[in-house]
Design a protein around this motif. Structure first.
Motif, PDB file in Angstrom:
ATOM      1  N   LEU A   1       9.650   3.917   2.815  1.00 35.55           N
ATOM      2  CA  LEU A   1       9.251   2.520   2.962  1.00 35.55           C
ATOM      3  C   LEU A   1       7.755   2.351   2.698  1.00 35.55           C
ATOM      4  N   GLY A   2       6.988   3.386   3.013  1.00 35.54           N
ATOM      5  CA  GLY A   2       5.565   3.336   2.755  1.00 35.54           C
ATOM      6  C   GLY A   2       5.250   3.236   1.279  1.00 35.54           C
ATOM      7  N   ALA A   3       6.123   3.806   0.453  1.00 30.32           N
ATOM      8  CA  ALA A   3       5.929   3.741  -0.997  1.00 30.32           C
ATOM      9  C   ALA A   3       6.056   2.302  -1.506  1.00 30.32           C
ATOM     10  N   ILE A   4       6.693   1.454  -0.726  1.00 34.90           N
ATOM     11  CA  ILE A   4       6.764   0.021  -1.052  1.00 34.90           C
ATOM     12  C   ILE A   4       5.577  -0.708  -0.429  1.00 34.90           C
ATOM     13  N   ALA A   5       5.281  -0.356   0.814  1.00 38.11           N
ATOM     14  CA  ALA A   5       4.257  -1.081   1.576  1.00 38.11           C
ATOM     15  C   ALA A   5       2.850  -0.879   1.033  1.00 38.11           C
ATOM     16  N   VAL A   6       2.521   0.318   0.605  1.00 38.95           N
ATOM     17  CA  VAL A   6       1.143   0.594   0.167  1.00 38.95           C
ATOM     18  C   VAL A   6       0.771  -0.210  -1.083  1.00 38.95           C
ATOM     19  N   PRO A   7       1.566  -0.150  -2.167  1.00 41.24           N
ATOM     20  CA  PRO A   7       1.199  -0.995  -3.320  1.00 41.24           C
ATOM     21  C   PRO A   7       1.265  -2.479  -3.001  1.00 41.24           C
ATOM     22  N   ALA A   8       2.165  -2.869  -2.086  1.00 38.80           N
ATOM     23  CA  ALA A   8       2.240  -4.281  -1.697  1.00 38.80           C
ATOM     24  C   ALA A   8       0.945  -4.713  -1.015  1.00 38.80           C
ATOM     25  N   ALA A   9       0.346  -3.825  -0.227  1.00 37.86           N
ATOM     26  CA  ALA A   9      -0.919  -4.142   0.442  1.00 37.86           C
ATOM     27  C   ALA A   9      -2.042  -4.316  -0.581  1.00 37.86           C
ATOM     28  N   VAL A  10      -2.047  -3.463  -1.591  1.00 41.23           N
ATOM     29  CA  VAL A  10      -3.064  -3.582  -2.644  1.00 41.23           C
ATOM     30  C   VAL A  10      -2.891  -4.901  -3.392  1.00 41.23           C
ATOM     31  N   LEU A  11      -1.642  -5.254  -3.680  1.00 43.68           N
ATOM     32  CA  LEU A  11      -1.371  -6.515  -4.372  1.00 43.68           C
ATOM     33  C   LEU A  11      -1.758  -7.718  -3.511  1.00 43.68           C
ATOM     34  N   MET A  12      -1.549  -7.611  -2.199  1.00 48.76           N
ATOM     35  CA  MET A  12      -1.954  -8.694  -1.311  1.00 48.76           C
ATOM     36  C   MET A  12      -3.461  -8.886  -1.372  1.00 48.76           C
TER      37      MET A  12
ATOM     38  N   ILE B   1      -4.515  -6.900   7.623  1.00 49.55           N
ATOM     39  CA  ILE B   1      -3.154  -6.897   8.171  1.00 49.55           C
ATOM     40  C   ILE B   1      -2.217  -6.110   7.263  1.00 49.55           C
ATOM     41  N   ALA B   2      -2.304  -6.369   5.965  1.00 45.76           N
ATOM     42  CA  ALA B   2      -1.437  -5.676   5.014  1.00 45.76           C
ATOM     43  C   ALA B   2      -1.703  -4.174   5.022  1.00 45.76           C
ATOM     44  N   ALA B   3      -2.979  -3.789   5.043  1.00 43.24           N
ATOM     45  CA  ALA B   3      -3.328  -2.368   5.037  1.00 43.24           C
ATOM     46  C   ALA B   3      -2.892  -1.676   6.324  1.00 43.24           C
ATOM     47  N   ALA B   4      -3.040  -2.367   7.449  1.00 43.64           N
ATOM     48  CA  ALA B   4      -2.623  -1.784   8.727  1.00 43.64           C
ATOM     49  C   ALA B   4      -1.111  -1.563   8.740  1.00 43.64           C
ATOM     50  N   ALA B   5      -0.372  -2.566   8.319  1.00 46.52           N
ATOM     51  CA  ALA B   5       1.081  -2.429   8.286  1.00 46.52           C
ATOM     52  C   ALA B   5       1.495  -1.324   7.324  1.00 46.52           C
ATOM     53  N   ALA B   6       0.893  -1.305   6.143  1.00 45.63           N
ATOM     54  CA  ALA B   6       1.249  -0.304   5.142  1.00 45.63           C
ATOM     55  C   ALA B   6       0.941   1.107   5.625  1.00 45.63           C
TER      56      ALA B   6
END
Length: 200
Positions: free
Chosen positions: A134-145, A119-124
């Motif tokens: 916004l992707g620059a926030i979402a991508v590392p957030a997905a890795v952290l998730m 889910i995190a990777a798809a959203a990112a």
């Protein structure tokens, strides 16, 4: 080789090392990771909302991509859950009987691949393709998730890795396909629904 044994042989030692590290880490750190792991997906919902809001002032194709992002995420989840239903991999916290930060999920709550990671990777991925800032926030957030799911003990590393790959691949294909909805967005800009797809 039984599925549980095969999963353990892939990266069971790495999983054990990570969970041991988590067990000996400060309680405050474990609490932060646990909260992020349990509730962090809400951040992606906010980023999707922001992506849609910002896309209204751009070209119709980008707006279409932003509007389709929630559907893309649902599709990635369903695809990942289908894979999960085929493998029936037991949670590592049950197979290896280690002490984990979070209580081990119930029997039958399969481990491979990780839905949270997918889910995190798809959203990112969808957000990155729509709005790089916004992707620059979402991508590392997905890795952290993904990492947090291993840290709290509910997934093997390979579970979250394949979840990330599955989510990203599905999202990339569907988000690019969503550009074809640009003509529909253009038509909506001439209707009372204009505020949904344009700033003015």
């Amino acid at each position: 080789m039984p599925l549980a044994s095969a999963a353990t042989s892939v990266d069971g030692d790495l999983y054990t090392w990570i969970t041991e590290l988590a067990r000996h880490s400060p309680t405050a750190l474990d609490s932060v990771v646990r909260v992020w792991s349990d509730y962090g997906l809400a951040l992606f919902a906010l980023l999707m909302l922001a992506s849609w809001w910002r896309s209204r002032s751009t070209d119709p194709a980008r707006t279409a991509m932003a509007l389709c992002t929630p559907l893309v995420v649902v599709a990635a989840y369903l695809a990942n859950d289908l894979v999960k239903s085929l493998f029936h991999e037991q949670r590592p916290c049950r197979t290896l009987h280690v002490v984990t930060v979070e209580a081990c999920p119930a029997l039958g709550d399969w481990s491979f691949p990780s839905n949270h990671a997918a889910i995190a990777a798809a959203a990112a991925t969808a957000i990155w393709l729509t709005d790089r800032r916004l992707g620059a926030i979402a991508v590392p957030a997905a890795v952290l998730m993904a990492a947090s799911r291993v840290w709290i003990g509910v997934h093997y590393p390979h579970d979250v890795l394949i979840g990330l790959v599955t989510g990203a691949l599905v999202a990339r294909l569907l988000t690019i396909a969503a550009r074809r909805c640009a003509p529909a967005v253009t038509r909506l800009r001439d209707t009372p629904l204009r505020p949904l797809v344009a700033t003015r």
